[in-house]
Enzyme design. Sequence first.
Site, mmCIF file in Angstrom:
data_model
loop_
_atom_site.group_PDB
_atom_site.id
_atom_site.type_symbol
_atom_site.label_atom_id
_atom_site.label_comp_id
_atom_site.label_asym_id
_atom_site.label_seq_id
_atom_site.Cartn_x
_atom_site.Cartn_y
_atom_site.Cartn_z
ATOM 1 N N THR A 35 -10.590 -84.229 -104.794
ATOM 2 C CA THR A 35 -10.737 -83.883 -103.383
ATOM 3 C C THR A 35 -10.060 -84.942 -102.524
ATOM 4 O O THR A 35 -9.761 -86.045 -102.992
ATOM 5 C CB THR A 35 -12.213 -83.806 -102.963
ATOM 6 O OG1 THR A 35 -12.742 -85.136 -102.823
ATOM 7 C CG2 THR A 35 -13.034 -83.023 -103.964
ATOM 8 N N ASP A 36 -9.859 -84.631 -101.273
ATOM 9 C CA ASP A 36 -9.455 -85.655 -100.318
ATOM 10 C C ASP A 36 -10.709 -86.424 -99.883
ATOM 11 O O ASP A 36 -11.842 -86.064 -100.234
ATOM 12 C CB ASP A 36 -8.742 -85.023 -99.120
ATOM 13 C CG ASP A 36 -7.762 -85.985 -98.453
ATOM 14 O OD1 ASP A 36 -7.922 -87.208 -98.616
ATOM 15 O OD2 ASP A 36 -6.845 -85.510 -97.779
#
Length: 755
Positions: free
Chosen positions: A283-284
């Site tokens: 994920t970011d």
Amino acid sequence: MSRKLLSVGLLAVCLQGQAQLDKEVKMNQYITILMQKMTLEEKIGQLNLPSVGFDVTGPILSQGVEEKIKKGLVGGVFNTYTPAAVRKLQELAVNETRLKIPLLFGYDVIHGHRTIFPIPLGLSATWDPALVQRTARAAGDEAAADGLNWVYSPMVDIARDPRWGRVSEGAGEDPYLGSQLATAYVKGYQGNDFILDNTVLACVKHFALYGAGEAGRDYNTVDMSRLRMYNEYLPPYKAAIDAGVATVMTSFNEIDGVPATANKWLLQDLLRKQWKFNGLIVTDYTGIPEMSAHGMGDAKKVGELALNAGNEMDMVGEVFLKYGAELVKSGKVDQAVIDAACRNVLEAKYKLGLFDDPYRYVNEARNKTAIMNEAKLALSKEAAIKSMVLLKNANNTLPLQAGKKIAFIGPLVQDQRNLIGNWSGAGDWKKAVSIWSALEQKYGAGKFLYAKGANLIDDPALRKRLNDHDGQITLDEKSPEQLITDAVQTAQQADVVVAVLGEAFGMTGEAASRSMIGLPDNQLELLKALKKTGKPIVLVLMNGRPLTLQWENDNVEAILETWFGGTQAGTAIAEVLFGEANPSGKLSMTFPRNVGQVPIYYNHKNTGRPFDENQKYTSKYLDIPNSPLYPFGHGLSYTTFSYGEIKLSKPTITNADKLQVTVRVENTGNFDGVETVQLYIRDLVGSITRPVKELKRFEKVSLKKGEGKDVTFTLSVDDLKFYNTDLKFVAEPGDFKVFVGTSSEQVKEVAFSLK
């Protein structure tokens, strides 16, 4: 080729394939045995990617991270580098955990690590994939020498709205050019063999469509048809996957009403099944907990959605760590989901050789020789030179003549910090070479006149907003009025004025969208005051996005776009200004006349009432032309190039044919130069509407003055294909145009057909 040679070649391929298969079998066996020893909590721990802050003395462990590492509840660390700092954390994982599983170490290496290259938008203006690959290789080599083994690059988001600050990190508006550069970055970072200690995992981002946020605002909603996705926005991501990128980062935006981080269609159906990606998905930064603000549920619910969608490492959010075991035990997440995610994390570590040697990236001796060495600094200068775009050059104002009296004016003449731009990570701006220091080194002190002329930003609200986030913007002791007065007096003593203006580095990049994208008001006021002196003006720009430059274009003699050029930017700019190097960059993103034209891009479609200046009821503005100020592909040279007529190998092709497209290009000016020859096509009739032009090939041609060369491109039916309404990738028989020229607007054209 003889049968014997053919047999030897086939045998080599078979042996290579068998060796690869043997490696995979060995890896799978190792990881299977390891996972059989792991508890559910330890498996979930591998999915945890906390950020460990950093200062000059080493890592500052976030709350509880040290204990989590010792318990095997951390799979990787974000933001820690240098051999000493990495060793400190790796020793915790290897020496004090039950299973001694090493950590990954990731960092935002966007356009260089210690040696900084031009921002990616600038690098894309080189139209030189081989050069971009070399910069990525150099950045990966430095990162690996600094203890890192995972870089969060390349960003390949197609962007057509220059208000979005993160256009600085990408390759602009075109899917073909973007795909070529995505491939170059991946190959540069990853090399051919992960087992080498100077290769790193690349991470393509932001998956997907992040560059299409509404209103040019960061993190904003994205909504588009599948047709637009497949034909215009997805190709660079797919190119990175095809190039073998090891990891993928999800984006912050939603797609079809579902945030990318929870979008099962995106991560499973498209990425895993259609594109056959078998690497690691991360994920970011806090992408999972942020889904609650999207309206997807509480922390536990968004953790469930993220796991079931296929995310495998949770960057900073620690949602998996908090709720993963509970979600499995309650049946909300299948154990197999955790196992698959854990396996992909462990495979990444295995491929890097960390299980054999957890400290393979911890090498103080290599750190001293690999970082900011002579070769990398030379590459930084080369990339800066090739990234510059000469936007205008009336009356051959450039190159400058050293014998003339020249005044350098502007807040960026002596500046170092802004040269390395945003997302410069571990780069040290104090080692950047300013324009002024480069001039003094080349020509001696006192050769040129100087005045600051203006602060970089006078607006107190904007200055505070930027400085609250390390904008490093200071005010001169003199008043703005006095600065302009001094600049005018200095300009009056000169034959030519070089105004070095632009954005502060903090005005572009993440969370740096702008509603108005011109020069800051005080800088424009300075430029207008200089104009009144009647002296010829060369405007040198430093910025991270296309700017609105209508007044500047109408009132100054020459404009040189230098972006944020990196560690050696000052030296590179000085060489270009004085003609030691000839600018050859071409725009990868359209420059609008004003923000009212945004979004503006060359590969648009016609309407049923296409633009016609002589007809009222056609698609146009009342107050400005439809055309951009500077189109995609635009870029001048100190020399001139002429194009002959396009010659085709045949007027009609079939699916089995190749089409040869040849054009004669000649250097008709007084300097040696490099021209980027661009080829576009148009499908005149399709089952869905097609763009007015699509870039399909380009080639950089170096020509001495007076020299000419035939440039030949080869097209196949694959270049004519597009995704139709059934999302089938097809080429439809019919009539086409092919265009060849110096930009998307300055082209010659011929017709051909596909049977």
